[in-house]
Design an enzyme around this catalytic site. Structure first.
Site, PDB file in Angstrom:
ATOM      1  N   SER A 246       0.837  -1.193   0.000  1.00  0.00           N
ATOM      2  CA  SER A 246       0.000   0.000   0.000  1.00  0.00           C
ATOM      3  C   SER A 246       0.877   1.249   0.000  1.00  0.00           C
ATOM      4  O   SER A 246       1.843   1.343   0.755  1.00  0.00           O
ATOM      5  CB  SER A 246      -0.902  -0.026   1.240  1.00  0.00           C
ATOM      6  OG  SER A 246      -1.015   1.256   1.808  1.00  0.00           O
ATOM      7  N   LYS A 247       0.510   2.181  -0.891  1.00  0.00           N
ATOM      8  CA  LYS A 247       1.292   3.415  -1.017  1.00  0.00           C
ATOM      9  C   LYS A 247       1.345   4.169   0.294  1.00  0.00           C
ATOM     10  O   LYS A 247       2.289   4.873   0.590  1.00  0.00           O
ATOM     11  CB  LYS A 247       0.643   4.327  -2.066  1.00  0.00           C
ATOM     12  CG  LYS A 247       1.241   4.169  -3.438  1.00  0.00           C
ATOM     13  CD  LYS A 247       0.825   5.322  -4.329  1.00  0.00           C
ATOM     14  CE  LYS A 247       1.304   5.039  -5.731  1.00  0.00           C
ATOM     15  NZ  LYS A 247       0.860   5.985  -6.710  1.00  0.00           N
ATOM     16  N   ARG A 248       0.254   4.055   1.052  1.00  0.00           N
ATOM     17  CA  ARG A 248       0.190   4.838   2.281  1.00  0.00           C
ATOM     18  C   ARG A 248       0.806   4.111   3.466  1.00  0.00           C
ATOM     19  O   ARG A 248       1.458   4.713   4.294  1.00  0.00           O
ATOM     20  CB  ARG A 248      -1.250   5.249   2.588  1.00  0.00           C
ATOM     21  CG  ARG A 248      -1.481   6.720   2.208  1.00  0.00           C
ATOM     22  CD  ARG A 248      -2.941   7.089   2.261  1.00  0.00           C
ATOM     23  NE  ARG A 248      -3.723   6.219   1.401  1.00  0.00           N
ATOM     24  CZ  ARG A 248      -4.773   5.504   1.808  1.00  0.00           C
ATOM     25  NH1 ARG A 248      -5.152   5.559   3.057  1.00  0.00           N
ATOM     26  NH2 ARG A 248      -5.440   4.755   0.957  1.00  0.00           N
TER      27      ARG A 248
END
Ligand code: GLU
Ligand code: ZN
Length: 490
Positions: A246-248
């Site tokens: 996940s990018k976050r």
């Protein structure tokens, strides 16, 4: 086989993702292996999501990782005329039709349908192209598009499950799927090697490819028929929980790894393991060996775990292998940044540059090299030398000073011993051993409060070398200051 032409086609919508770096590497490796051409194409048509700084990030990350493009960077945004010509040809040949439906209208009509997506409402209305109308692709009702993929074999996409997808937005802006195919054709791309997340759009690309072939043969005569490229979709990267990175939540930015002091050689090596295993199951293999042994058809399709711990471990091994001079040079951005040259985000060294002394660092470097897994750990190992006062780590202080009842006695005794002993690592070792014996302790137990008093931390380079480098006057001063701080000073 004719020399392959591959491309890395990132969209500059954020930090450079480790998955993108892996895709770039596999393309680059394939090109190197077959004496092919590695093309860099920046897919920057989505003006709302692209930023110029991300383009710079991609280019400098690729440079850092040693993947030079043989062609490019091309900018997709500079090719919009070509995209327009292709759209006109597809329109003329009736592969596209205009659709004036709003999103809400489509949703209201298709709610509850078995197959999600657009219902073909405008397909036969014969609407003209124009303002406010999207252009959709007339997906055949029957049949299947077969994507033949080096890694996954043949993947079937029945047309009954595919909607008439949008190729040009109602604003006139072509969508990625169309621009991507037009560019791959124009750039003579022979192999499309990219992440698995793009597999679902591949049948649309294949349909468009064939439509463009047939439009090329027809009256529009906008171009030539071209061979469909070979596809290879690389396995998904997952985190420890087996979920897609996940990018976050997951550390995915290549820039951040560079900031933390991972070596490009180690990073490339680790990226190569994400979907591929070197022969013999050795994991630490240099890039040259990887170029020689890598086979696209040996890439597996099961998800690859992006294991930061393993990457860090590998990085430590690469660090220890460096010649000391190379290690010193590699540390430069973190310890003595050159004005105007690359430095980690947030700046490198925590000390004022005039306090840094290359000769002193050179003495400590071999000791530090043995003890760090990333170059970013180096400043904390040596800051006690270059800062006027050591940074006291509170946990170390608690453990080795506050909670050790004998600490004051040890420090007082060491202070006396260091005032008169010879000043060399060996003599300091002997003097400290004598202190330890007088207090009935093992050497390590006696060293702990001394180390915290002088360096601020319980971990660091070997103590006697550290004391030696710091010098008698400063060591004595720091021991006194520590005793003062705990209220025992004279
Ligand atoms: N630019 C798209 C992306 O970054 C497509 C990449 C490709 O086709 O390789 O997702
Ligand atoms: Zn419509």
């Amino acid at each position: 086989m004719r020399a392959p032409r591959v491309r890395f086609a990132p969209s500059p919508t954020g930090f450079f993702h480790v998955g993108s770096a892996r895709a770039a590497l596999f393309n680059w490796l394939f090109a190197r292996q077959y004496d092919g051409v590695f093309v860099l194409r920046i897919e920057d048509t989505d003006a709302e999501r692209n930023r110029e700084e991300w383009v710079g990030g991609i280019i400098s990350a690729l440079e850092w990782l040693g993947m030079r493009a043989d062609e490019g960077p091309y900018r997709q945004s500079e090719r919009s005329e070509r995209h327009q010509v292709a759209i006109d040809a597809l329109w003329e040949a009736r592969f596209l039709y205009a659709c004036g439906c709003s999103r809400d209208e489509i949703e209201a009509r298709t709610k509850g349908n078995a197959t999600p997506g657009y219902d073909g409402h405008c397909r036969d209305l014969g609407l003209d192209r124009g303002e406010g109308r999207a252009l959709r692709f007339r997906t055949p009702d029957d049949g299947v598009t077969v994507v033949s993929d080096v890694i996954r074999g043949e993947v079937n996409f029945p047309h009954s499950a595919m909607e008439d997808f949008v190729c040009v937005k109602s604003t006139g802006q072509p969508l990625f799927v169309l621009a991507n195919v037009v560019d791959d054709r124009d750039m003579d791309i022979t192999h499309v090697i990219r992440g698995e997340d793009l597999l679902p759009t591949t049948p649309k690309g294949v349909l468009l490819w064939r439509a463009l072939d047939s439009a090329a043969e027809g009256e529009a005569g906008w171009g030539e028929t071209t061979m469909l490229p070979v596809f290879a979709h690389l396995p998904l990267l997952v985190n420890e929980q087996g979920k897609k990175l996940s990018k976050r939540k997951d550390p995915v930015a290549v820039e951040a790894y560079r900031d933390q002091g991972y070596l490009p050689e180690a990073f490339d090596n680790y990226l190569a393991l994400l979907g591929w295993s070197p022969p013999g199951d050795v994991e630490k293999v240099g890039l040259e060996t990887i170029v020689a042994d890598f086979r696209l058809e040996d890439v597996h399709h099961s998800p690859a775990f992006f294991d930061v711990k393993k990457l860090t471990h590998l990085n430590g091994e690469y660090i220890r292998e460096l010649a000391v001079d190379d290690f010193i040079a590699a540390c430069r951005p973190w310890v003595d940044p050159v004005p105007g040259a690359w430095a980690p985000t947030g700046g490198g060294a925590p000390w004022p540059s005039e306090r840094f002394d290359p000769a002193t660092f050179a003495r400590l470097a071999p000791l530090v090299q043995e003890r760090v897994a990333t170059l970013g750990e180096v400043p904390a190992m040596i800051d006690f030398v270059f800062l006027a006062e050591p940074v006291i780590d509170e946990t170390s202080w608690e453990k080795a000073v506050t909670r050790d009842e004998g600490a004051v006695a040890i420090l007082t005794d060491a202070l006396a011993a260091y005032e008169t002993c010879e000043w060399s690592p060996e003599s300091l070792h002997e003097a400290t051993l004598a202190v330890a014996e007088r207090h009935g302790r093992k050497l390590g137990k006696a060293q702990a409060p001394i180390r915290v008093a002088v360096t601020g931390r319980t971990v660091g380079p070997p103590l006697f070398e550290s004391l030696d480098v710091l010098g008698r006057v400063e060591v004595i001063r720091r021991l006194r200051a520590t005793l003062g701080r705990i209220g025992q000073g004279d």
